[in-house]
Design a protein around this motif. Structure first.
Motif, mmCIF file in Angstrom:
data_model
loop_
_atom_site.group_PDB
_atom_site.id
_atom_site.type_symbol
_atom_site.label_atom_id
_atom_site.label_comp_id
_atom_site.label_asym_id
_atom_site.label_seq_id
_atom_site.Cartn_x
_atom_site.Cartn_y
_atom_site.Cartn_z
ATOM 1 N N GLU A 74 0.872 -1.166 0.000
ATOM 2 C CA GLU A 74 0.000 0.000 0.000
ATOM 3 C C GLU A 74 0.913 1.221 0.000
ATOM 4 O O GLU A 74 1.851 1.288 0.806
ATOM 5 C CB GLU A 74 -0.863 -0.002 1.269
ATOM 6 N N THR A 113 1.846 4.802 0.988
ATOM 7 C CA THR A 113 1.447 5.628 2.137
ATOM 8 C C THR A 113 1.967 7.056 2.084
ATOM 9 O O THR A 113 1.615 7.870 2.933
ATOM 10 C CB THR A 113 1.943 4.978 3.445
ATOM 11 N N THR A 150 1.612 -5.408 2.416
ATOM 12 C CA THR A 150 0.300 -5.913 2.820
ATOM 13 C C THR A 150 0.164 -7.415 2.584
ATOM 14 O O THR A 150 -0.835 -8.004 2.979
ATOM 15 C CB THR A 150 -0.826 -5.174 2.062
#
Length: 155
Positions: A74, A76, A109
């Motif tokens: 992911e 960020t 993830t």
């Protein structure tokens, strides 16, 4: 497509293209960073590559990380943008790209570490463990900017 990196080298060939690219500083829960040992130069690098038509910069970072290291991520944040006109990448086919890379920040993830056609090894390293790894100055700059918490930088 083998390449040669030139950074602030007066003997470097002149750029004839500009291609958007993403690299990713992927940091796990233990604060370790994901690196790959590239097949084209034997040096450690962040996962990353060029954008494809129809994808966002974040999608590019996610795709390249999975393709090169087997890890899903992911995005960020942004470590910085790197567009030094003195940094060019010369390819065997005659293309000479001016650096145009946005370095993203990401967290894993899922997935499992694996090598690809572009990597001999992939591994997690503590920030201190990266100090003595062979890598190009442009990659070291991104890691240094992340470690110093300077982001997002514009270089």
């Amino acid at each position: 497509m083998p390449r040669r990196d030139y950074e602030d080298d007066p003997d470097a060939p002149r750029a004839n293209s500009l291609v958007p690219a993403a690299s990713v500083v992927v940091v796990d829960e233990e604060g370790r960073v994901l690196l790959q040992r590239r097949t084209d130069n034997g040096r450690w690098a962040l996962p990353g590559g060029t954008m494809e038509i129809g994808e966002s910069l974040a999608d590019c970072g996610v795709r390249e990380t999975f393709e090169e290291a087997g890890i899903t991520i992911e995005v960020t944040g942004i470590v910085g943008t790197y567009t030094n006109p003195g940094h060019v990448l010369a390819y065997d086919d005659g293309e000479v790209r001016q650096e145009f890379s946005v370095c993203l920040l990401g967290r894993p993830t899922g997935g499992e570490l694996r090598v690809s056609d572009e990597s001999h090894e992939v591994a997690w390293f503590t920030p201190a463990e990266t100090d003595d790894l062979p890598m190009l100055p442009s990659i070291r700059k991104r890691l240094s900017d992340w470690r110093a918490g300077r982001g997002p930088v514009v270089r």
